[in-house]
Design a protein around this motif. Sequence first.
Motif, short mmCIF file in Angstrom:
data_model
loop_
_atom_site.label_atom_id
_atom_site.label_comp_id
_atom_site.label_asym_id
_atom_site.label_seq_id
_atom_site.Cartn_x
_atom_site.Cartn_y
_atom_site.Cartn_z
N ILE A 121 0.83 -1.21 0.00
CA ILE A 121 0.00 0.00 0.00
C ILE A 121 0.87 1.26 0.00
CG2 ILE A 121 -1.57 1.38 1.41
CD1 ILE A 121 -3.02 -1.12 2.17
N CYS A 122 0.52 2.18 -0.90
CA CYS A 122 1.16 3.49 -0.95
C CYS A 122 0.24 4.51 -0.27
CB CYS A 122 1.46 3.87 -2.40
SG CYS A 122 2.20 5.51 -2.59
N THR A 123 -0.88 4.84 -0.90
CA THR A 123 -1.86 5.73 -0.27
C THR A 123 -3.11 4.91 0.09
OG1 THR A 123 -2.81 6.34 -2.41
CG2 THR A 123 -1.07 7.74 -1.53
N LEU A 124 -3.66 5.20 1.24
CA LEU A 124 -4.82 4.46 1.72
C LEU A 124 -6.10 4.91 1.01
CD1 LEU A 124 -4.10 4.33 5.54
CD2 LEU A 124 -4.47 2.34 4.07
N GLY A 125 -7.00 3.95 0.79
CA GLY A 125 -8.29 4.26 0.21
C GLY A 125 -9.19 4.99 1.19
N LYS A 126 -10.29 5.52 0.69
CA LYS A 126 -11.22 6.30 1.49
C LYS A 126 -11.78 5.48 2.64
CE LYS A 126 -15.53 8.93 1.13
NZ LYS A 126 -16.64 9.34 0.22
N GLY A 127 -11.68 6.03 3.83
CA GLY A 127 -12.24 5.39 5.01
C GLY A 127 -11.40 4.29 5.61
N LEU A 128 -10.24 4.02 5.04
CA LEU A 128 -9.35 2.98 5.56
C LEU A 128 -8.28 3.60 6.45
CD1 LEU A 128 -8.81 0.79 2.37
CD2 LEU A 128 -10.36 0.34 4.29
N GLU A 129 -7.87 2.87 7.47
CA GLU A 129 -6.80 3.29 8.36
C GLU A 129 -5.84 2.13 8.58
OE1 GLU A 129 -8.40 4.72 12.01
OE2 GLU A 129 -9.32 6.51 11.11
N ALA A 130 -4.60 2.46 8.84
CA ALA A 130 -3.60 1.43 9.13
C ALA A 130 -3.79 0.89 10.54
CB ALA A 130 -2.19 2.00 8.98
N LEU A 131 -3.60 -0.42 10.68
CA LEU A 131 -3.65 -1.08 11.98
C LEU A 131 -2.29 -1.62 12.41
CD1 LEU A 131 -6.94 -3.22 11.94
CD2 LEU A 131 -6.39 -1.33 13.49
N ALA A 132 -1.36 -1.77 11.45
CA ALA A 132 -0.03 -2.29 11.77
C ALA A 132 0.96 -1.86 10.71
CB ALA A 132 -0.06 -3.81 11.89
N TYR A 133 2.22 -1.74 11.13
CA TYR A 133 3.31 -1.35 10.23
C TYR A 133 4.48 -2.30 10.40
CZ TYR A 133 0.97 3.24 9.90
OH TYR A 133 0.07 4.25 9.70
N GLY A 134 5.25 -2.48 9.31
CA GLY A 134 6.53 -3.15 9.40
C GLY A 134 7.58 -2.21 9.96
N ASP B 62 10.06 -1.11 8.53
CA ASP B 62 10.44 -0.14 7.51
C ASP B 62 9.35 0.90 7.26
OD1 ASP B 62 8.62 -1.81 6.32
OD2 ASP B 62 9.85 -2.30 4.57
N GLY B 63 8.23 0.78 7.96
CA GLY B 63 7.14 1.74 7.81
C GLY B 63 6.07 1.33 6.83
N LEU B 64 6.23 0.18 6.16
CA LEU B 64 5.21 -0.26 5.22
C LEU B 64 3.95 -0.70 5.98
CD1 LEU B 64 4.81 -0.81 2.13
CD2 LEU B 64 5.33 -3.21 2.65
N ILE B 65 2.79 -0.33 5.44
CA ILE B 65 1.52 -0.72 6.06
C ILE B 65 1.33 -2.22 5.94
CG2 ILE B 65 -0.98 -0.51 5.91
CD1 ILE B 65 -0.57 2.37 4.95
N GLU B 66 1.07 -2.88 7.08
CA GLU B 66 0.92 -4.33 7.11
C GLU B 66 -0.49 -4.79 7.45
OE1 GLU B 66 2.99 -6.91 6.60
OE2 GLU B 66 4.85 -5.84 6.14
N ALA B 67 -1.33 -3.90 7.94
CA ALA B 67 -2.73 -4.25 8.22
C ALA B 67 -3.57 -2.99 8.16
CB ALA B 67 -2.87 -4.92 9.59
N ILE B 68 -4.83 -3.15 7.71
CA ILE B 68 -5.75 -2.02 7.58
C ILE B 68 -7.14 -2.43 8.07
CG2 ILE B 68 -4.53 -0.97 5.64
CD1 ILE B 68 -6.61 -2.23 3.76
N HIS B 69 -7.94 -1.43 8.37
CA HIS B 69 -9.36 -1.65 8.65
C HIS B 69 -10.14 -0.42 8.17
CE1 HIS B 69 -9.80 0.46 12.85
NE2 HIS B 69 -8.91 1.08 12.12
N GLY B 70 -11.48 -0.53 8.27
CA GLY B 70 -12.34 0.56 7.82
C GLY B 70 -13.29 0.98 8.92
N PRO B 71 -12.82 1.76 9.89
CA PRO B 71 -13.62 2.07 11.08
C PRO B 71 -14.89 2.86 10.80
CG PRO B 71 -11.64 3.44 11.02
CD PRO B 71 -11.48 2.41 9.95
N ASP B 72 -14.98 3.49 9.65
CA ASP B 72 -16.16 4.32 9.36
C ASP B 72 -17.28 3.56 8.65
OD1 ASP B 72 -14.83 6.49 10.43
OD2 ASP B 72 -14.02 7.14 8.50
#
Length: 267
Positions: free
Chosen positions: A193-206, A208-218
Amino acid sequence: MPITQTTSAKKSKPIILMTMGQQDRNQHPYQVMTHKYMQPIVEIAGAIPLLMPTCFGIEDVDRYLDMVDGVYLSGAGSNIDPSLYGQENLTPEKSQDVNRDTVDLAIIAGALKRKLPILGICRGMQELNIALGGTLYQKVYSEPGFDDHREDPQTPNHVQYGPRHPIKTVPGSWLAKLIGDKTMVNSLHGQGICTLGKGLEALAYGEDGLIEAIHGPDYGQFILGVQWHPEWQANDNPDSIKLFQAFGSACRGEVSWQSANDAKLTA
């Protein structure tokens, strides 16, 4: 993710939609789904997988969604068509599966509308991000500051899928409450993932800062995407068991959980 059983929870096994991908064998096109993705759905989530071919288009997507209690977007060897997120193809040597792209994006849209629980793994997480307007790094290994997250195809599977690097969950998030602040994961992906989609947030990072998990709280439903492969020998991995149990509970309507924003959502 604190889990609360409700007295009105469904007792029957939920049905979970999975899409197949194209694979050519002996000059014949096949529709396939790997056993390792289905196994934890049956054995840990306590659910029934419903497989949908992606070679016949999106006409019947709504019919499939009407039959299921959740959507499971698996990984695959193919990359998502980068034109879907406004980029030229920088990895022409990698296979693509345009039919799967088309069907899965339609399934995601329908699942969001129906408030169905969604679990995405590796390519599945990336599909979820693209469906909501996000973008990908096509070559994470070529991006400054990021590690090479690809597997070594010359090594046996147990090495490829073995613990590779730690991830850190977002402090206070339901994922942190579920699997802890830090854990080891495998790593078998060239894109991320580079830029997150609408309504998505990161839940975990590697690291190196790479997004490793996401969710959609909204979105008011269980949504989880992970970049690693928790399905691999899931019965032997406590974190994987918790993830698939949580998904199964959400698909049965049993789960109440807190988002990273502390907005209470009931699947």
